[in-house]
Design a protein around this motif. Structure first.
Motif, mmCIF file in Angstrom:
data_model
loop_
_atom_site.group_PDB
_atom_site.id
_atom_site.type_symbol
_atom_site.label_atom_id
_atom_site.label_comp_id
_atom_site.label_asym_id
_atom_site.label_seq_id
_atom_site.Cartn_x
_atom_site.Cartn_y
_atom_site.Cartn_z
ATOM 1 N N ALA A 127 0.829 -1.206 0.000
ATOM 2 C CA ALA A 127 0.000 0.000 0.000
ATOM 3 C C ALA A 127 0.863 1.254 0.000
ATOM 4 C CB ALA A 127 -0.921 -0.005 1.220
ATOM 5 N N SER A 128 1.985 1.204 0.709
ATOM 6 C CA SER A 128 2.885 2.354 0.753
ATOM 7 C C SER A 128 3.479 2.641 -0.619
ATOM 8 C CB SER A 128 4.002 2.093 1.770
ATOM 9 O OG SER A 128 4.981 3.107 1.711
ATOM 10 N N VAL A 129 3.941 1.596 -1.296
ATOM 11 C CA VAL A 129 4.537 1.780 -2.622
ATOM 12 C C VAL A 129 3.499 2.310 -3.612
ATOM 13 C CG1 VAL A 129 5.627 0.587 -4.558
ATOM 14 C CG2 VAL A 129 6.305 0.036 -2.222
ATOM 15 N N ALA A 130 2.300 1.751 -3.575
ATOM 16 C CA ALA A 130 1.247 2.197 -4.494
ATOM 17 C C ALA A 130 0.873 3.656 -4.244
ATOM 18 C CB ALA A 130 0.018 1.300 -4.343
ATOM 19 N N THR A 131 0.725 4.029 -2.979
ATOM 20 C CA THR A 131 0.363 5.412 -2.654
ATOM 21 C C THR A 131 1.474 6.375 -3.057
ATOM 22 O OG1 THR A 131 -0.949 4.617 -0.786
ATOM 23 C CG2 THR A 131 -0.375 6.954 -0.802
ATOM 24 N N THR A 132 2.715 5.971 -2.829
ATOM 25 C CA THR A 132 3.840 6.832 -3.189
ATOM 26 C C THR A 132 3.883 7.076 -4.692
ATOM 27 O OG1 THR A 132 5.095 5.980 -1.305
ATOM 28 C CG2 THR A 132 6.334 7.127 -3.013
ATOM 29 N N TRP A 133 3.591 6.042 -5.477
ATOM 30 C CA TRP A 133 3.567 6.213 -6.932
ATOM 31 C C TRP A 133 2.499 7.221 -7.349
ATOM 32 C CZ3 TRP A 133 5.716 5.693 -11.542
ATOM 33 C CH2 TRP A 133 4.902 5.773 -12.665
ATOM 34 N N VAL A 134 1.301 7.103 -6.786
ATOM 35 C CA VAL A 134 0.214 8.015 -7.152
ATOM 36 C C VAL A 134 0.565 9.453 -6.770
ATOM 37 C CG1 VAL A 134 -2.204 8.596 -6.740
ATOM 38 C CG2 VAL A 134 -1.535 6.207 -7.020
ATOM 39 N N LEU A 162 4.475 11.308 2.594
ATOM 40 C CA LEU A 162 5.269 11.204 3.818
ATOM 41 C C LEU A 162 4.661 10.200 4.798
ATOM 42 C CD1 LEU A 162 6.227 14.941 4.458
ATOM 43 C CD2 LEU A 162 7.747 13.086 3.752
ATOM 44 N N VAL A 163 3.346 10.280 4.982
ATOM 45 C CA VAL A 163 2.692 9.373 5.928
ATOM 46 C C VAL A 163 2.801 7.928 5.449
ATOM 47 C CG1 VAL A 163 0.478 8.732 6.949
ATOM 48 C CG2 VAL A 163 1.126 11.138 6.798
ATOM 49 N N SER A 164 2.466 7.706 4.185
ATOM 50 C CA SER A 164 2.446 6.339 3.673
ATOM 51 C C SER A 164 3.851 5.751 3.577
ATOM 52 C CB SER A 164 1.773 6.314 2.299
ATOM 53 O OG SER A 164 1.634 4.988 1.841
ATOM 54 N N SER A 165 4.818 6.540 3.108
ATOM 55 C CA SER A 165 6.181 6.016 3.003
ATOM 56 C C SER A 165 6.773 5.736 4.377
ATOM 57 C CB SER A 165 7.064 7.001 2.238
ATOM 58 O OG SER A 165 7.200 8.223 2.952
ATOM 59 N N GLY A 166 6.411 6.552 5.364
ATOM 60 C CA GLY A 166 6.882 6.288 6.719
ATOM 61 C C GLY A 166 6.354 4.972 7.256
ATOM 62 N N ARG A 167 5.089 4.697 7.008
ATOM 63 C CA ARG A 167 4.514 3.423 7.444
ATOM 64 C C ARG A 167 5.147 2.254 6.693
ATOM 65 N NH1 ARG A 167 -0.114 4.201 10.416
ATOM 66 N NH2 ARG A 167 -1.056 6.283 10.321
ATOM 67 N N GLY A 168 5.380 2.453 5.396
ATOM 68 C CA GLY A 168 6.006 1.383 4.632
ATOM 69 C C GLY A 168 7.435 1.111 5.071
ATOM 70 N N ALA A 169 8.188 2.177 5.354
ATOM 71 C CA ALA A 169 9.565 1.993 5.815
ATOM 72 C C ALA A 169 9.602 1.306 7.177
ATOM 73 C CB ALA A 169 10.263 3.350 5.887
ATOM 74 N N LYS A 170 8.665 1.647 8.032
ATOM 75 C CA LYS A 170 8.600 0.995 9.344
ATOM 76 C C LYS A 170 8.355 -0.500 9.194
ATOM 77 C CE LYS A 170 6.116 1.130 13.749
ATOM 78 N NZ LYS A 170 5.025 1.793 14.520
ATOM 79 N N VAL A 196 0.985 -3.004 -8.372
ATOM 80 C CA VAL A 196 1.788 -3.218 -7.162
ATOM 81 C C VAL A 196 0.988 -3.965 -6.104
ATOM 82 C CG1 VAL A 196 2.920 -2.043 -5.238
ATOM 83 C CG2 VAL A 196 3.312 -1.265 -7.570
ATOM 84 N N THR A 197 -0.288 -3.624 -5.959
ATOM 85 C CA THR A 197 -1.096 -4.283 -4.935
ATOM 86 C C THR A 197 -1.456 -5.714 -5.318
ATOM 87 O OG1 THR A 197 -3.149 -3.395 -5.898
ATOM 88 C CG2 THR A 197 -2.072 -2.094 -4.183
ATOM 89 N N ARG A 198 -1.401 -6.045 -6.598
ATOM 90 C CA ARG A 198 -1.737 -7.399 -7.033
ATOM 91 C C ARG A 198 -0.533 -8.340 -7.003
ATOM 92 N NH1 ARG A 198 -6.276 -8.164 -10.497
ATOM 93 N NH2 ARG A 198 -5.011 -9.523 -11.807
ATOM 94 N N CYS A 199 0.656 -7.790 -7.100
ATOM 95 C CA CYS A 199 1.860 -8.624 -7.130
ATOM 96 C C CYS A 199 2.238 -9.096 -5.729
ATOM 97 C CB CYS A 199 3.027 -7.849 -7.730
ATOM 98 S SG CYS A 199 3.011 -7.741 -9.523
ATOM 99 N N ARG A 200 2.976 -10.193 -5.710
ATOM 100 C CA ARG A 200 3.545 -10.695 -4.463
ATOM 101 C C ARG A 200 5.054 -10.876 -4.670
ATOM 102 N NH1 ARG A 200 -0.140 -12.749 -0.773
ATOM 103 N NH2 ARG A 200 1.502 -14.009 0.165
#
Length: 282
Positions: free
Chosen positions: A69-76, A258-266, A196-200
């Motif tokens: 979700a973080s990667v997808a949001t960052t792309w958008v 910032l919010v989404s990438s922070g959660r993804g990095a965590k 991104v959300t469909r891939c594993r």
């Protein structure tokens, strides 16, 4: 019955949310109706779900969904900032008053930052392609087919706009010349996020994508700062009025990135329970 607008709004939710609450949400929409206010609430809820996704209870799966979700949001958000930056630059160039040097420098820095972030995203896309080519499962990439019908509208837009004038027929031709590229740009922003959300992908690639999203988020934030500075330091009222929507888009994109990438990095840095992921796609 659920109308088309409501179905699109329901499909806008992340896969993790639809897996857990999709049936209940559809039943609720059928019971309450799918008016404009309901569709608007669904779209707002979808945005919140992307920024704060609902995860399954399993720790590894939870972190995987978080990173996706973080990667997808960052792309958008990167796409939104990338579209806004040249528009702002064009508006300032058309302003009869000279652009302050500080604003011009900030815009230059933002431009280089966005290009650098684009290279990072390209590297991530190539990593996903490499894994998919190894497994041979291309099902997750099917949403990119939506680019095919919208690409011609982008290519012929200059021709359509050249014939636009005030008479009714040419007016609609000009409108198509504007709406067609807009549809293409929206598709470019949305379809890779769906992929991104469909891939594993493997844990290594997914962690790399999530951590690189932090750099992309800072590039988007730099663009937001440049837009704020342009609005504050530009004294022309007309330019300020036109810049306000761009400012709203870039500030929203910066915050979301910032919010989404922070959660993804965590989630990516959490190593207590390794994320054991399949390389196949859903």
């Amino acid at each position: 019955m659920i109308n088309m607008a409501a179905r699109v709004a329901l499909r806008a939710y992340p896969p993790s949310f639809r897996e857990r609450y999709g049936c209940e949400l559809e039943a609720l929409v059928e019971d309450t109706g799918a008016g404009p206010s309901i569709v608007a609430d669904l779209l707002v809820g979808a945005l919140r779900a992307w920024l704060r996704p609902v995860m399954p209870d399993e720790s590894a799966e939870r972190r995987r969904r978080r990173m996706q979700a973080s990667v997808a949001t960052t792309w958008v958000t990167w796409c939104a900032a990338l579209y806004a930056l040249p528009m702002l630059d064009f508006i300032l160039s058309e302003d009869p008053l000279p652009t302050p040097d500080l604003v011009r420098r900030l815009l230059d820095v933002a431009q280089y930052a966005m290009y650098g972030a684009g290279l990072i995203l390209l590297a991530g896309a190539l990593a996903l392609l490499a894994e998919t080519s190894r497994t041979g499962d291309w099902a997750a990439w099917r949403p990119l087919v939506a680019l095919v019908p919208t690409l011609p509208t982008w290519l012929i837009a200059p021709v359509l706009l050249a014939f636009a004038s005030i008479d009714p027929v040419s007016y609609w031709v000009g409108a198509l010349g504007v709406l067609g590229p807009a549809a293409f740009l929206i598709t470019v922003a949305v379809t890779p996020a769906v992929v991104v959300t469909r891939c594993r992908p493997s844990a290594k690639v997914l962690r790399l994508l999530a951590l690189s999203g932090v750099a992309v988020a800072f590039a988007v934030t730099t663009t937001g700062i440049a837009c704020v500075a342009a609005l504050v330091m530009n004294t022309a009222e007309a330019a300020q009025l036109v810049t306000m929507p761009i400012l709203a888009v870039t500030v929203a994109a910066s915050t979301a990135a910032l919010v989404s990438s922070g959660r993804g990095a965590k989630a990516a840095l959490h190593r207590e329970h390794p994320v054991d992921l399949d390389v196949t796609c859903e």
